[in-house]
Design an enzyme around this catalytic site. Structure first.
Site: not given
Ligand code: UDX
Length: 464
Positions: A23, A116
């Protein structure tokens, strides 16, 4: 200072993020776009969450905190999610008002709260203080539209077994491809209430901003804009520099400013630099969901059996689930606890992305032209996976067995489909098409660029 005068004239936004990695990331990127246009920005989240954030070198956004009532442990310290969210609303309302009063005394009065969409109470704060209130939808419009239709009673819960769901502007979904809170309906689930509650007062917001871009979701965007005329898409919210193939001369973005992270990242680009072009499968299952020990073993074996080089993000909390015999660094593989994901995805060595289909990860991969192996786990991820495969056609879906596990064979086959087989060519060429559309949307004259300019102009008019 010319920049400061311009900022003072153009307004000051408080950008309030829900305390989760997925988020804060898009809100940070959006904040950077505002700052670039002369708007002052203060990014805000809860004390405990912010205390864990690693500020990366070059970060340029001011960070402030509010309280959720659980300053020493956040959501994990609350008896249950409902208690946490009630406390966040109550204590958050009070401490956000206090923070804004404090910021007003610094000579840069706040004009606007961008919150948000989960934090609907922030609109009440903005009204009380006479500020603009802007709801920021962190998920995509397809998923938002599904929740909206449930909220309005147009899609009834529980979903009817085996009956496909047809909603305006969206493809037909099987019930199991709906967000998990709907498919696995549990009345009173605090997260279900949170995602449906987003729409309780959204019509009263001055603007509704969505973390998507128009070309990605044309039909549903046109439809939702009829319902909410003040809806604007502003994505993809990923570092501008990466969208420009690292050629940006926009120094404002900061050399290494990929945001804040609650996890400690590890260097892996040097390892990637030594891998051939498009030869590596990058594996990352997001920031929240944890996998079973059995699933971790199947992933480890599937990746190894595939014979494809891989870079795998296994968070600290997941590491103990790796098989004892599994080596975290070999000539063909590297396991890290966290990385700068957008930067990794933009590396030319990456050939595919094995992802849980969190919305940020999905948008990052789409915008950087990386085909996906979808392994959706929770929340909106199954819906995103369906769209990735069937609408944008930029990925394949790994098959889960009857116990909800992706077996090694299934993972290997999915990776091969993209990296070795004919199908991969089609998916890769679609991925390049979407990459170009994403870049077009944020560059001058593009759909998101125009929307941000319009929003910024509306703030500037407050200050003339
Ligand atoms: C969850 C939901 O699945 C998502 O759809 C919702 O909108 C928010 O909550 P999450 O598990 O955090 O999210 O996944 P994602 O939405 O993909 O966000 C993860 C973030 O962490 C991405 O921006 C990704 O770039 C970042 N990340 C992940 C890193 O910077 N490094 C990593 O090693 C792994």
């Amino acid at each position: 200072m010319e920049g400061e005068t311009k900022a003072a004239r153009r307004g000051h936004c408080v950008v309030l993020a829900y305390p989760a990695q997925g988020h804060i990331n898009p809100m940070l990127e959006f904040s950077k776009r505002l700052l670039h246009r002369g708007i002052s920005v203060t990014l805000v989240s809860t004390r405990f969450f912010c205390s864990k954030l690693q500020k990366l070198p070059g970060s340029i956004i001011a960070l402030e905190t509010i309280s959720d009532g659980f300053d020493d442990g956040g959501i994990d310290k609350a008896e249950n999610h409902k208690i946490y969210l009630d406390s966040l609303r109550q204590v958050g309302t009070q401490t956000l008002s206090e923070l804004i009063e404090k910021l007003n005394r610094t000579g840069k009065p706040v004009d606007c709260i961008i919150y948000d969409s989960f934090l609907t109470w922030a609109l009440e704060v903005s009204r009380k203080l006479g500020l603009l209130g802007v709801s920021f939808l962190t998920q995509n419009l397809s998923v938002d539209s599904i929740y909206y239709h449930v909220n309005k009673g147009k899609l009834k819960l529980p979903l009817v077994k085996d009956q496909n769901i047809s909603l305006p502007g969206l493809p037909s979904f099987e019930p199991c491809d709906m967000p998990s809170f709907l498919y696995e309906y549990e009345p009173g689930n605090a997260f279900l209430d949170l995602v449906l509650g987003q729409f309780s007062n959204i019509e009263k917001a001055d603007w509704i901003i969505c973390n998507s871009f128009y070309e990605m979701e044309i039909e549903v965007a046109d439809l939702m804009r009829k319902i909410w005329p003040n809806l604007r898409t502003v994505g993809p919210t990923i570092p501008y520099k990466l969208l420009n193939n690292n050629n940006s001369n926009n120094t404002f973005e900061g050399e290494e400013d990929y945001g804040f992270s609650i996890f400690k990242g590890e260097e892996c680009t040097k390892w990637l630099d030594n891998q051939p072009k498009q030869s590596v499968a990058f594996v990352s299952l997001g920031s929240m969901v944890s996998s079973s020990k059995e699933q971790m073993k199947e992933l480890a074996m599937g990746l190894t059996d595939s014979g494809i080089s891989f870079l795998w993000v296994v968070r600290d909390s997941e590491e103990a689930k790796l098989p004892a015999s599994f080596s975290k660094k070999t000539k063909k593989s590297l396991v890290v606890t966290w990385c700068q994901q957008p930067k990794v995805l933009s590396h030319e060595a990456i050939g595919c992305f094995v992802t849980h289909c969190g919305w940020n990860s999905t948008m990052e991969a789409l915008s950087l032209g990386v085909p996906m192996v979808a392994l959706p786990l929770w929340s909106d991820q199954r819906t995103n996976a369906t769209i990735i495969k069937d609408v944008w056609k930029i990925g394949v879906r790994a098959e889960f067995d009857e116990n909800g596990i992706v077996r090694r064979e299934a993972l290997k086959n999915s990776i091969w489909e993209i990296m070795k087989y004919e199908r991969g060519c089609e998916v890769k060429s679609n991925a390049m098409k979407w990459k170009n559309l994403a870049a077009k949307a944020v560059h001058e004259g593009g759909s998101s660029w125009k929307n941000i300019e319009e929003f910024v102009d509306s703030l500037s008019h407050l200050n003339v």
